[in-house]
Motif scaffolding. Sequence first.
Motif, short mmCIF file in Angstrom:
data_model
loop_
_atom_site.label_atom_id
_atom_site.label_comp_id
_atom_site.label_asym_id
_atom_site.label_seq_id
_atom_site.Cartn_x
_atom_site.Cartn_y
_atom_site.Cartn_z
N MET A 101 40.07 49.41 41.64
CA MET A 101 40.09 48.27 42.56
C MET A 101 39.02 48.41 43.63
O MET A 101 38.55 49.51 43.90
CB MET A 101 41.47 48.11 43.20
N ASP A 102 38.62 47.29 44.21
CA ASP A 102 37.61 47.30 45.26
C ASP A 102 38.22 47.82 46.55
O ASP A 102 39.43 47.74 46.76
CB ASP A 102 37.06 45.89 45.48
N GLY A 103 37.35 48.26 47.43
CA GLY A 103 37.82 48.84 48.68
C GLY A 103 37.83 47.86 49.84
O GLY A 103 37.85 48.26 50.99
N ASP A 104 37.81 46.56 49.55
CA ASP A 104 37.75 45.60 50.65
C ASP A 104 39.00 44.71 50.70
O ASP A 104 39.01 43.72 51.41
CB ASP A 104 36.50 44.74 50.53
N LEU A 105 40.01 45.11 49.92
CA LEU A 105 41.28 44.38 49.85
C LEU A 105 41.15 42.97 49.29
O LEU A 105 42.02 42.14 49.49
CB LEU A 105 41.98 44.35 51.22
N GLN A 106 40.04 42.72 48.57
CA GLN A 106 39.97 41.44 47.84
C GLN A 106 40.90 41.50 46.65
O GLN A 106 41.35 40.48 46.15
CB GLN A 106 38.54 41.18 47.39
N ASP A 107 41.14 42.72 46.17
CA ASP A 107 42.08 42.93 45.07
C ASP A 107 43.40 43.36 45.69
O ASP A 107 43.51 44.46 46.21
CB ASP A 107 41.58 44.05 44.14
N GLU A 203 45.19 35.92 42.28
CA GLU A 203 44.36 35.20 43.25
C GLU A 203 43.53 36.20 44.03
O GLU A 203 44.07 37.17 44.58
CB GLU A 203 45.27 34.42 44.19
N ARG A 204 42.24 35.99 44.03
CA ARG A 204 41.34 36.93 44.70
C ARG A 204 41.28 36.57 46.17
O ARG A 204 40.89 35.46 46.54
CB ARG A 204 39.97 36.87 44.06
N ALA A 205 41.66 37.53 47.01
CA ALA A 205 41.72 37.27 48.44
C ALA A 205 40.31 37.33 49.03
O ALA A 205 39.36 37.69 48.36
CB ALA A 205 42.60 38.31 49.10
N GLN A 206 40.25 36.99 50.32
CA GLN A 206 38.98 37.17 51.00
C GLN A 206 38.86 38.62 51.45
O GLN A 206 39.87 39.30 51.61
CB GLN A 206 38.94 36.27 52.23
N ARG A 207 37.63 39.08 51.61
CA ARG A 207 37.40 40.42 52.14
C ARG A 207 38.19 40.58 53.44
O ARG A 207 38.15 39.70 54.30
CB ARG A 207 35.89 40.55 52.37
N TYR A 208 38.93 41.71 53.58
CA TYR A 208 39.80 41.92 54.73
C TYR A 208 38.98 41.98 56.02
O TYR A 208 39.34 41.39 57.03
CB TYR A 208 40.59 43.21 54.52
MG MG Z 1 34.42 42.34 47.81
#
Ligand code: MG
Length: 335
Positions: A101-107, A203-208
């Motif tokens: 998973m990505d480290g920006d909480l988009q996932d 649903e892909r969130a926005q970058r935290y």
């Molecule tokens: Mg991202």
Amino acid sequence: MLKKCIIPAMRVSVAIPAYNEETVLPELLRRVGKVLDSIPGGPHEIIVVNDGSADRTGEILRKASQDDARIAGIVFSRNFGHQAALAAALDHAAGDVVIMMDGDLQDPPEIIPQFLGKYAEGNDVVYARRVGRKEAWWLRLCYHTFYRLLGRLSGTELPLDAGDFGLMSRRVVDEIRRMPEPHRYLRGLRSWVGFRQAGIPVERAQRYAGEPKYNLTKLFKLAADAIFSFSVVPLRFAAIVGMGAICLCGIYTLYALYIKLIHGETPQGFTALIVSITFLAGVQLFFMGIVGEYVGRLFGASKSRPLYIIADKFGGLSGAPSVAQPRPAGEAVRL
Ligand code: MG
Ligand code: UDP
């Protein structure tokens, strides 16, 4: 969003690349940790790869790993890129399943139990299909076009709109680790491995917080890696365009001969001449560039440099338990 599902006891590794993610990391680790608390089995691990961050990512990560034994860190000697960071995490993951998973909480990590539920149903790969992207419209259009183009070009069936976020079983991870290519497009390799694969809409969130680390150039590079490592259609296309040009040229020759022999005139056509010469020169240079892409990739692969170099490791990394092919010893892992 959370659905109830039955999760068998197992060992879960979460692989996260992080490049200048100081603003997201504490919240990310808190949320992933909370999700792992609810998963039976263990010991679970969160492997964060610090991909040459210049901010406090490393510091925060080290502190977090002292407070929570599940958190482990791998520090790169410089920025090697997202795909290399994920590869390093896969090389060190010990779980029965690995979540990338990505480290920006988009996932959203809260989806992980759903991945595990699908895994329990017999899927070796469970990936998130991105629905409701929250990026700018032009970026969404680019993604949409790219995934469909790639689907057409590649012989491998690549799921549409699937990112790296997803689960892989131990045997899929081991197979991916055996792949030697330096230009990696992990979600493509994951499809290529086969076994049973399933997608779930997420649903892909926005970058935290913080800025996106993928700029247009990096995205373009990833797209090129995807196309050129999964398809030879661009090369074939050169031949098709060449054939087309030959046919057009043949038709024009017949026409010129007809005018000359029957009507006794030579067709005028200085402008047409210039246009066709410059056009064909452009087409040739373009396809030379395409061939160059493949040659460049061969060149890169022939050097067989390591994919990443590790400066430091901490936390309870036990290393991957099994891989079908032994690797040379040392910190730099030759892929
Ligand atoms: Mg991202
Ligand atoms: N990332 C990385 N190295 C890089 C670029 C990005 O490890 O050179 C990480 C980044 O920290 C994040 C993930 O890759 O965890 C995805 O990056 P980003 O969110 O910027 O990409 P986007 O969401 O725009 O595709």
